[in-house]
Design an enzyme around this catalytic site. Sequence first.
Site, mmCIF file in Angstrom:
data_model
loop_
_atom_site.group_PDB
_atom_site.id
_atom_site.type_symbol
_atom_site.label_atom_id
_atom_site.label_comp_id
_atom_site.label_asym_id
_atom_site.label_seq_id
_atom_site.Cartn_x
_atom_site.Cartn_y
_atom_site.Cartn_z
ATOM 1 N N SER B 51 50.704 29.262 14.443
ATOM 2 C CA SER B 51 49.793 30.102 13.673
ATOM 3 C C SER B 51 48.708 30.548 14.640
ATOM 4 O O SER B 51 48.044 29.703 15.253
ATOM 5 C CB SER B 51 49.203 29.282 12.526
ATOM 6 N N GLU B 52 48.527 31.868 14.805
ATOM 7 C CA GLU B 52 47.713 32.327 15.936
ATOM 8 C C GLU B 52 46.226 31.982 15.820
ATOM 9 O O GLU B 52 45.503 32.067 16.805
ATOM 10 C CB GLU B 52 47.901 33.824 16.202
ATOM 11 N N ASN B 53 45.784 31.556 14.641
ATOM 12 C CA ASN B 53 44.393 31.102 14.555
ATOM 13 C C ASN B 53 44.204 29.738 15.215
ATOM 14 O O ASN B 53 43.059 29.279 15.331
ATOM 15 C CB ASN B 53 43.919 31.080 13.099
#
Lengths: 220, 226
Positions: B51-53
């Site tokens: 998840s890119e966060n």
Amino acid sequence: MRKRIDAAQLRQLLSDNMRIMIGGFMANGAPEGLIDQIIAAGTKNITLISTDTGTPEKGSGRLIHAKRIAKLYASHIGTNPETGAQMNSGELEVELVPQGTLAERIRSAGAGLGGVLSPTGLGTPIAEGKRIIQVEGQDYILEPPLRADLALIRGSVVDTKGNVLYKGTTQNFNPLMATAAKTVVVEAEQIVEAGELLPEHIHTPGIYVDYIYQREQTDA
Amino acid sequence: MRELSKQQVRRMIAWRVAQELHDGDVVNLGIGLPSLVANETAKDMEILLQSENGLLGMDGLADSEHHDPNLVNAGGQPITAAIGACSFNSADSFAIIRGGHVDVSVLGALQVDELGNLANWIIPGKMVPGMGGAMDLVVGAQRVIVAMEHTNKGRPKLLTRCDLPLTAAKQVNLVVTELGVIEISGQGMLLRELAPGIDLETIQAHTEAKLHLADTLKTMPIPNDL
């Protein structure tokens, strides 16, 4: 050195036309108490650096909603209709930056570098007007460092030396922004005595943090 | 093939994309249709969802009982983390993405063309949400799979050349739609699979780019219960 400040001391750090970085990702890990204080202080004409503008009710997007932002650097504005509306009406200038590029521009400012070379955005509108530099046969876009007057971040556990630990996914841009502004304020969910956090569990070394703020009951 | 509902079409595409994944793959799923791929992977296969966060090892959406306000996905929704998950800051997250450490990136698209160009972040004058992490994901992942419905209200999305501003140039490897599976090759769009009940004329009629036929054109597998 005493690092803790209250709302009145915090407001002394704010002025119109400032360049402010605010941490958080879709408001997760955003310093809501510090944002409350900007709104209460009436600070305006701000240049905001924030990966997204959350929603009109959450995160840095509240400052857009309150019309305090003149210029915005962000990677995504789609979740806050106010941002698009103010951009279209000409009230707000927006520079869209790919998220990974935004992270590296901030990191490079804090690390004393002259920017970074990224392949992200080659062949797209992002590359227009920028220097393309070839290294080992591969093209890269030269992306300059991005710094600010003030960084407002949020930590889950902060010790009295300013060392910060972030829980879950709340790191996001917070540790990067802590390195790239003249003045750095961390909003602490919890403050502990120095020595209570293990050195190897600390994400942001306390030297980056100038002030520690804790949201007060009286905040918005 | 009988008429499928929109939900069945989306599930069929997500399921077919899941067949492209391998045990141990690090995978990033975009929001919307691509996120459904997570429900369709084989149970005995370990897929690490990024998840890119800032999380590697995303499990699923959290119910209200297990809701941790500090843990969200890239859409800001509360999630749970898998055993062995790890979290990190956005520079590390995009080092994983841009540095080629993500095996497969699955995204939606507004347009894809025969060079493998992708447009999915802006419709000038109409929709300007920003690119978020999409430009980095498409440039950095080892394999880029576009999962989308074949047309936009009947208008082709698979084009000779994209006319919307690009997200990235020449990065798409595979396109999966409800009509078939198309590989972007050096020669253009190569039709590898046709969905059951779909003939060549039909898929070409819904595709602006010329479809070349793979030597071994297959019927696209679909889930047993569809």
